[in-house]
Scaffold this motif. Sequence first.
Motif, PDB file in Angstrom:
ATOM      1  N   ALA A  25       0.830  -1.203   0.000  1.00 30.77           N
ATOM      2  CA  ALA A  25       0.000   0.000   0.000  1.00 30.77           C
ATOM      3  C   ALA A  25       0.863   1.251   0.000  1.00 30.77           C
ATOM      4  CB  ALA A  25      -0.941   0.004   1.202  1.00 30.77           C
ATOM      5  N   VAL A  26       1.989   1.208   0.710  1.00 32.60           N
ATOM      6  CA  VAL A  26       2.889   2.357   0.749  1.00 32.60           C
ATOM      7  C   VAL A  26       3.503   2.572  -0.624  1.00 32.60           C
ATOM      8  CG1 VAL A  26       5.003   3.261   1.763  1.00 32.60           C
ATOM      9  CG2 VAL A  26       3.346   2.074   3.202  1.00 32.60           C
ATOM     10  N   ASN A  65       0.898   4.027  -2.903  1.00 29.49           N
ATOM     11  CA  ASN A  65       0.684   5.428  -2.573  1.00 29.49           C
ATOM     12  C   ASN A  65       1.808   6.294  -3.140  1.00 29.49           C
ATOM     13  OD1 ASN A  65      -0.595   7.644  -1.432  1.00 29.49           O
ATOM     14  ND2 ASN A  65       0.486   7.416   0.502  1.00 29.49           N
ATOM     15  N   ILE A  91       1.280   6.639  -6.861  1.00 32.85           N
ATOM     16  CA  ILE A  91       0.198   7.586  -7.159  1.00 32.85           C
ATOM     17  C   ILE A  91       0.675   9.020  -6.974  1.00 32.85           C
ATOM     18  CG2 ILE A  91      -2.054   8.426  -6.360  1.00 32.85           C
ATOM     19  CD1 ILE A  91      -2.763   5.475  -5.782  1.00 32.85           C
ATOM     20  N   LEU A  92       1.390   9.278  -5.893  1.00 35.85           N
ATOM     21  CA  LEU A  92       1.910  10.631  -5.658  1.00 35.85           C
ATOM     22  C   LEU A  92       2.891  11.042  -6.742  1.00 35.85           C
ATOM     23  CD1 LEU A  92       2.377  10.608  -1.786  1.00 35.85           C
ATOM     24  CD2 LEU A  92       0.624  11.802  -3.117  1.00 35.85           C
TER      25      LEU A  92
END
Length: 111
Positions: free
Chosen positions: A2-3, A6, A9-10
């Motif tokens: 998940a990290v 994320n 995505i960033l």
Amino acid sequence: MAVNLNATILADQARILNDMAGLARVAGAAPAAGDAQGAESFAQAMMAAVHDVDAQNRAAGDKMAEVDSGASDDLVGAMMMSQEASLSFSMLMQVRNKVVAAVDDLLKMPI
């Protein structure tokens, strides 16, 4: 996982914001009407966008081929690259549609 997602995505958001800022600079620096360099600049920007989308599509295809042949087990990465290439192509088509509509509106304007 998940990290990592994320962070991806960033990073994509930052790249999109940079692309938008670059387009704003190009649009703000547009020369006066009748200047041929403005047409070349827009054409170059569109060709660069087409080449970028094509490169993303080819990279996604290569990644999927690696997964299919068993050379790589990164199915998630391959699917993400494929989706990113698909979104890039969709965005390019929307830009093309807007440009075609704008030219069509210009042609319909009374003189």
